[in-house]
Design a protein around this motif. Structure first.
Motif, PDB file in Angstrom:
ATOM      1  N   ALA A 132      -8.836  13.528  52.567  1.00 28.50           N
ATOM      2  CA  ALA A 132     -10.006  13.582  51.684  1.00 28.50           C
ATOM      3  C   ALA A 132      -9.731  12.789  50.411  1.00 28.50           C
ATOM      4  N   LYS A 133      -8.522  12.972  49.895  1.00 29.86           N
ATOM      5  CA  LYS A 133      -8.130  12.262  48.669  1.00 29.86           C
ATOM      6  C   LYS A 133      -8.119  10.749  48.911  1.00 29.86           C
ATOM      7  N   GLN A 134      -7.557  10.374  50.058  1.00 27.38           N
ATOM      8  CA  GLN A 134      -7.475   8.956  50.394  1.00 27.38           C
ATOM      9  C   GLN A 134      -8.870   8.326  50.507  1.00 27.38           C
ATOM     10  N   ILE A 135      -9.746   9.040  51.179  1.00 25.73           N
ATOM     11  CA  ILE A 135     -11.094   8.498  51.374  1.00 25.73           C
ATOM     12  C   ILE A 135     -11.843   8.447  50.044  1.00 25.73           C
ATOM     13  N   ARG A 136     -11.604   9.439  49.203  1.00 29.38           N
ATOM     14  CA  ARG A 136     -12.186   9.435  47.856  1.00 29.38           C
ATOM     15  C   ARG A 136     -11.696   8.187  47.084  1.00 29.38           C
ATOM     16  N   ASP A 137     -10.424   7.895  47.209  1.00 30.27           N
ATOM     17  CA  ASP A 137      -9.886   6.704  46.536  1.00 30.27           C
ATOM     18  C   ASP A 137     -10.563   5.433  47.039  1.00 30.27           C
ATOM     19  N   TYR A 138     -10.789   5.378  48.349  1.00 31.79           N
ATOM     20  CA  TYR A 138     -11.485   4.213  48.896  1.00 31.79           C
ATOM     21  C   TYR A 138     -12.898   4.121  48.339  1.00 31.79           C
ATOM     22  N   GLU A 139     -13.533   5.286  48.155  1.00 30.12           N
ATOM     23  CA  GLU A 139     -14.888   5.282  47.589  1.00 30.12           C
ATOM     24  C   GLU A 139     -14.889   4.662  46.200  1.00 30.12           C
ATOM     25  N   ILE A 140     -13.876   5.021  45.432  1.00 31.59           N
ATOM     26  CA  ILE A 140     -13.791   4.476  44.074  1.00 31.59           C
ATOM     27  C   ILE A 140     -13.525   2.982  44.135  1.00 31.59           C
ATOM     28  N   GLN A 141     -12.665   2.587  45.057  1.00 27.49           N
ATOM     29  CA  GLN A 141     -12.262   1.193  45.125  1.00 27.49           C
ATOM     30  C   GLN A 141     -13.319   0.289  45.768  1.00 27.49           C
ATOM     31  N   TYR A 142     -13.920   0.775  46.852  1.00 28.11           N
ATOM     32  CA  TYR A 142     -14.814  -0.106  47.617  1.00 28.11           C
ATOM     33  C   TYR A 142     -16.281   0.304  47.543  1.00 28.11           C
ATOM     34  N   GLY A 143     -16.570   1.406  46.859  1.00 24.24           N
ATOM     35  CA  GLY A 143     -17.958   1.831  46.717  1.00 24.24           C
ATOM     36  C   GLY A 143     -18.337   2.887  47.737  1.00 24.24           C
ATOM     37  N   ARG A 144     -19.168   3.826  47.283  1.00 28.14           N
ATOM     38  CA  ARG A 144     -19.528   4.938  48.148  1.00 28.14           C
ATOM     39  C   ARG A 144     -20.289   4.465  49.377  1.00 28.14           C
ATOM     40  N   ASP A 145     -21.189   3.495  49.181  1.00 28.30           N
ATOM     41  CA  ASP A 145     -22.026   3.073  50.300  1.00 28.30           C
ATOM     42  C   ASP A 145     -21.218   2.471  51.442  1.00 28.30           C
ATOM     43  N   LYS A 146     -20.233   1.679  51.083  1.00 25.70           N
ATOM     44  CA  LYS A 146     -19.429   1.048  52.134  1.00 25.70           C
ATOM     45  C   LYS A 146     -18.627   2.080  52.904  1.00 25.70           C
ATOM     46  N   VAL A 147     -18.065   3.031  52.158  1.00 25.50           N
ATOM     47  CA  VAL A 147     -17.292   4.079  52.826  1.00 25.50           C
ATOM     48  C   VAL A 147     -18.210   4.909  53.713  1.00 25.50           C
ATOM     49  N   GLU A 148     -19.394   5.200  53.178  1.00 27.22           N
ATOM     50  CA  GLU A 148     -20.320   6.018  53.961  1.00 27.22           C
ATOM     51  C   GLU A 148     -20.749   5.293  55.238  1.00 27.22           C
ATOM     52  N   GLN A 149     -21.002   4.010  55.096  1.00 24.81           N
ATOM     53  CA  GLN A 149     -21.408   3.217  56.256  1.00 24.81           C
ATOM     54  C   GLN A 149     -20.312   3.232  57.331  1.00 24.81           C
ATOM     55  N   THR A 150     -19.084   3.108  56.873  1.00 28.69           N
ATOM     56  CA  THR A 150     -17.962   3.135  57.801  1.00 28.69           C
ATOM     57  C   THR A 150     -17.854   4.507  58.467  1.00 28.69           C
ATOM     58  N   LEU A 151     -17.994   5.552  57.661  1.00 29.40           N
ATOM     59  CA  LEU A 151     -17.899   6.902  58.215  1.00 29.40           C
ATOM     60  C   LEU A 151     -19.047   7.176  59.191  1.00 29.40           C
ATOM     61  N   ASP A 152     -20.261   6.741  58.820  1.00 28.12           N
ATOM     62  CA  ASP A 152     -21.404   6.917  59.723  1.00 28.12           C
ATOM     63  C   ASP A 152     -21.068   6.366  61.100  1.00 28.12           C
ATOM     64  N   ALA A 153     -20.479   5.176  61.095  1.00 27.72           N
ATOM     65  CA  ALA A 153     -20.197   4.503  62.364  1.00 27.72           C
ATOM     66  C   ALA A 153     -19.065   5.193  63.127  1.00 27.72           C
ATOM     67  N   VAL A 154     -18.004   5.527  62.434  1.00 25.64           N
ATOM     68  CA  VAL A 154     -16.859   6.091  63.157  1.00 25.64           C
ATOM     69  C   VAL A 154     -17.161   7.520  63.619  1.00 25.64           C
ATOM     70  N   LEU A 155     -17.929   8.273  62.844  1.00 22.26           N
ATOM     71  CA  LEU A 155     -18.229   9.642  63.265  1.00 22.26           C
ATOM     72  C   LEU A 155     -19.084   9.653  64.535  1.00 22.26           C
ATOM     73  N   ALA A 156     -19.834   8.570  64.740  1.00 21.09           N
ATOM     74  CA  ALA A 156     -20.666   8.492  65.941  1.00 21.09           C
ATOM     75  C   ALA A 156     -19.825   8.426  67.210  1.00 21.09           C
ATOM     76  N   ILE A 157     -18.592   7.946  67.083  1.00 20.31           N
ATOM     77  CA  ILE A 157     -17.772   7.855  68.301  1.00 20.31           C
ATOM     78  C   ILE A 157     -16.488   8.655  68.160  1.00 20.31           C
ATOM     79  N   GLN A 158     -16.485   9.628  67.252  1.00 18.95           N
ATOM     80  CA  GLN A 158     -15.238  10.348  66.998  1.00 18.95           C
ATOM     81  C   GLN A 158     -14.714  11.112  68.215  1.00 18.95           C
ATOM     82  N   GLU A 159     -15.606  11.449  69.146  1.00 21.01           N
ATOM     83  CA  GLU A 159     -15.132  12.192  70.323  1.00 21.01           C
ATOM     84  C   GLU A 159     -14.415  11.289  71.311  1.00 21.01           C
TER      85      GLU A 159
END
Lengths: 454, 385
Positions: A132-159
């Motif tokens: 969680a901390k790591q992803i939060r750091d990425y949000e600060i570094q690369y912006g919330r939208d980019k992180v969210e977009q990445t998470l949206d995509a990866v969560l779709a195939i997490q199984e």
């Protein structure tokens, strides 16, 4: 420590002794008394601390709404770790908490002894906090939208990760070590990635279908930035951790329910407590006619096993089985007929009973449990038609995919891959190839040899 | 008693994570609504209501897409209260709701909980992007009246208008100043106890009167009510005007609206008639334009009014009328801030009237073609932006 905690601590000790005396074998359990909000947060995130994503907020809202409207309430929440963490709902009656405590000990016994949990890290609470901390750091570094977009995509195939990789391959073990509790520096993360890349390069020549779609994308995506690959591998690790819980829902809930009933019979209860217990126990088991209550089904199978098997063999089963084998091996004709189980399907606008034959009912349940109830999608080629496209295949096992969801999901996967992606599947008994390019999905019919029809 | 057992109680009151992510989800739903605006605003349950009461529109929550099986093609296993036999009907489309249950297991295909959006929310999102284009403030005010505006602070004024915040600030400032001037110790001590307000600390809010100009905007809504306007065409035109009227009434206080219905002849109708009227006969669009021009001449001199004629038709105009329509339209465009001409068509061709009107190159004439229900939103944005 307040009076209630002290009292509950004493009861928990007593119940632990009774449970141990009956043969249950569990990690130490750390109980937390928490208000509904906190409990529903943990219920929706699966962990006290986890990365931020709107889908958790949606789950939280739903759970909380159900609680506020008195539709349902979480009684028990337990985390597979050593020591285990369990949560008791503030404002529950003492007897309710006693039942929850007994239930929890049986779950922890299952976590500790069931084979499928053997590979789950026991310090996942801390690891996921670090994620969680790591992803939060990425949000600060690369912006919330980019992180969210990445998470949206990866969560779709997490199984779509390979939960059995350790059986065939050794590299999986090496990779597991990767996420350490302390936060690795970026450079260290690079090193690991390069190493895996090299390993993969050696074996790349031989064509094999990779069950671990997520891993395949982490290693081979032509477009992902290093931090995105890291996000993917964090999510993958969490997915591997949660998977055993998905594939042992029925057997594990059944086991815990079976044991809380036995334990509660052993400890002395007042008359009114006995009544409350009976009420609560029946609520846990309440069948709902359209979806099968896993507590109920699991409990009934364990109960029927108890009648014909020794206790030792029950303990052996809880070590060796998951939902799929449990239902396949022990849901028999008697049970199917006793419980009035049936298969139903949609005919026109109606839901209609399709069959009541016990083997068909059992097989339909088993089919729904395969691969955790998710379709099996494998990566076939990372350089399809020599254009760097990703080719995937849906291992069709008699069930067609939901096309609306398929198209949306393909667009998300394509975001991770960058270049065009393809998915081969069967729809209405015909082979089809879906292509996704720039987020747009097109459909090509295939002939029986899997070639595109001209 | 077992040493391993710990029961703990922490303070969770600051644990807000669930709420934070929930609000992000809500934000995403709003975004999704915006994207679906085209479909939502033509919803019959809204258009056919009077739009005054608050309607609830079911809105699916944001979906989490994944590879999943086709729920409707799949066989499911259920549990009966008694014996069931193959062929028994369980219900219609109802098997979706997920039973109570607890635990974290998510079942695909079971996710139907709905968020709700009210009519007002929808209107707010919709109107965000709309405005009256080329609105000119310099027109002679029809109704101008003086309006007080509190925009100054002075040392004298009416006690009722005392500005408490500034008065207190002045008092604090003054006392701070006094501290540095040699003030006897005991007096300082007493000053600490209470803030004293002296008459020179007082500050008053004061107003200026300014003439208030109302912008005079007039909408001339024209609609083809001829026989060729079918159910679909009428519905689209009605939807457009429905939102137009609501948008104008919400955002502008003083907009006049006149309603003109026409077939081969045009006449002015009431708002209610305008929305419910259906007639038969051919179409002569020039009749409406002529009536609009007459109205402008009689009541709304262009130098004093912002004029917005909007016309909806199926474009099925009598051929011989096109030249005259073009001529009149040219004059309308000259007199108006913006003219909207909307054609509701179900073919891929555009009408001869449309191609005739295209000869007018003035950007004040905004031509739109609506072929599908969800294009109403785009049309609104074209005319009112």
């Amino acid at each position: 420590m307040d009076q209630e905690s002290k009292e509950l601590g004493r009861f928990a000790g007593e119940i632990a002794d009774v449970a141990r005396g009956m043969g249950l074998d569990f990690y130490p359990v750390h109980f937390e008394i928490a208000p509904p909000e906190a409990l529903y947060t943990f219920g929706s995130y699966g962990m006290p601390v986890r990365f931020t994503h709107w889908s958790f907020g949606k789950a939280f809202y739903r759970l909380k709404m159900h609680y506020d409207l008195n539709l349902s309430r979480i009684y028990e929440l337990v985390i597979n770790s050593n020591p285990a963490y369990a949560f008791l709902l503030e404002g529950n009656k003492l007897i309710q908490n006693k039942l929850v405590i007994a239930h929890v000990y049986a779950h922890v016994d299952f976590f500790k002894n069931n084979h499928y949990f053997g590979r789950t890290p026991k310090d996942m609470v801390e690891r996921m906090a670090a994620h969680a901390k790591q992803i939060r750091d990425y949000e600060i570094q690369y912006g919330r939208d980019k992180v969210e977009q990445t998470l949206d995509a990866v969560l779709a195939i997490q199984e779509h990760v390979d939960f059995r990789a350790h059986i065939a391959r050794k590299s999986e073990q090496k990779e597991r070590v990767r996420s350490t509790r302390r936060l690795p520096t970026l450079m260290e993360q690079y090193e690991d990635l390069w190493k895996i890349d090299e390993e993969e390069a050696e074996t790349k020549a031989e064509v094999h279908e990779d069950e671990d779609l997520l891993r395949f994308i982490i290693l081979n995506s032509p477009t992902l930035a290093d931090w995105q690959r890291d996000v993917l591998s964090l999510v993958r690790e969490e997915s591997l951790y949660f998977y055993p819980q998905i594939e042992t829902k029925i057997i594990n809930e059944g086991w815990a329910t079976f044991w809380h009933a036995r334990i509660m019979r052993e400890i002395s209860l007042s008359d009114s407590e006995t009544l409350d217990f009976a009420l609560m126990h029946s609520q846990v088991l309440q069948p709902s006619s359209y979806s099968l209550n896993p507590y109920f089904l699991g409990y009934k199978i364990w109960e029927s096993l108890e009648k014909r098997e020794s206790l030792e063999s029950l303990f052996e089963l809880r070590e060796a089985e998951n939902d799929l084998s449990f239902v396949r091996n022990y849901l028999n004709r008697e049970l199917v007929e006793d419980l009035n189980l049936f298969n139903f399907r949609k005919v026109g606008a109606h839901w209609q009973v399709a069959e009541t034959d016990w083997e068909r009912v059992r097989d339909n349940l088993v089919q729904g449990l395969e691969h955790g109830g998710h379709p099996r999608i494998v990566a076939v080629d990372g350089d399809y038609e020599g254009k760097g496209a990703l080719k995937m295949r849906h291992c069709h096992e008699g069930l067609d995919l939901d096309l609306v969801y398929l198209e949306k999901t393909l667009a998300l996967v394509q975001y991770l891959w960058g270049k065009p992606i393809y998915l081969e599947t069967v729809y209405d008994s015909k082979k089809v190839l879906f292509e996704c390019n720039n987020g747009l999905v097109t459909r090509h019919p295939l002939n029986d040899n899997g070639e595109r029809r001209q | 008693m077992n040493d391993e057992t710990i029961v703990n109680r922490d303070d969770w009151s600051l644990h807000r994570k669930g709420y934070l992510d929930q609000s992000r989800h809500k934000e995403k739903v709003q975004e999704a609504i915006k994207q679906q605006m085209g479909d939502l605003i033509v919803d019959e349950s809204i258009i056919l209501s009077d739009g005054k009461k608050t309607l609830k529109i079911p809105m699916r929550s944001l979906e989490e897409f994944r590879f999943r099986y086709d729920f409707n093609k799949k066989k499911h296993t259920g549990l009966g209260n008694g014996k069931v036999a193959p062929g028994d009907i369980l219900g219609r489309e109802a098997a979706k709701g997920k039973g109570g249950g607890s635990g974290a297991g998510e079942e695909p295909g079971m996710d139907i909980y709905e968020a709700e959006i009210t009519y007002d929310d929808l209107a707010e999102i919709l109107f965000e992007d709309l405005r009256l284009p080329n609105l000119d403030d310099k027109k002679r005010p029809l109704i101008s009246h003086d309006r007080p505006e509190f925009n100054d602070v002075r040392k004298n004024g009416l006690m009722a208008n005392v500005d408490k915040k500034r008065t207190l600030l002045e008092s604090i400032k003054r006392q701070a100043r006094e501290k540095y001037q040699a003030v006897p110790e005991e007096e300082q001590a007493s000053a600490k106890e209470r803030i004293r307000i002296t008459p020179e600390d007082l500050r008053f809010k004061t107003w200026e009167t300014r003439p208030n100009y109302e912008t005079n905007a007039v909408i001339l809504a024209m609609m083809d009510t001829s026989g060729s306007m079918g159910q679909f065409e009428k519905y689209i035109a009605r939807t457009f005007y429905f939102w137009m009227v609501r948008f104008l009434r919400t955002k502008y206080k003083n907009v006049e609206m006149r309603f003109l219905a026409h077939h081969t002849e045009a006449k002015e109708v009431t708002e209610e008639e305008f929305f419910t009227r259906g007639e038969s006969g051919g179409t002569r669009c020039s009749s409406a334009y002529q009536l609009a021009l007459d109205m402008i001449e009689a009541d709304y001199p262009p130098e004093h009014y912002n004029l917005y004629p909007v016309h909806f038709t199926d474009g099925d105009n009598i051929g011989s009328d096109n030249a005259r329509a073009l001529n009149l339209m040219q004059r309308l465009v000259e007199a108006s801030r913006v003219v909207g001409y909307g054609e509701i068509l179900r073919t891929h061709y555009s009408s001869t009237l449309m191609s005739t009107l295209k000869r007018i190159t003035d950007p004040k004439l905004r031509l739109v073609t609506i072929r599908d229900r969800n294009e109403v939103y785009a049309a609104l944005k074209t005319v009112f932006s």
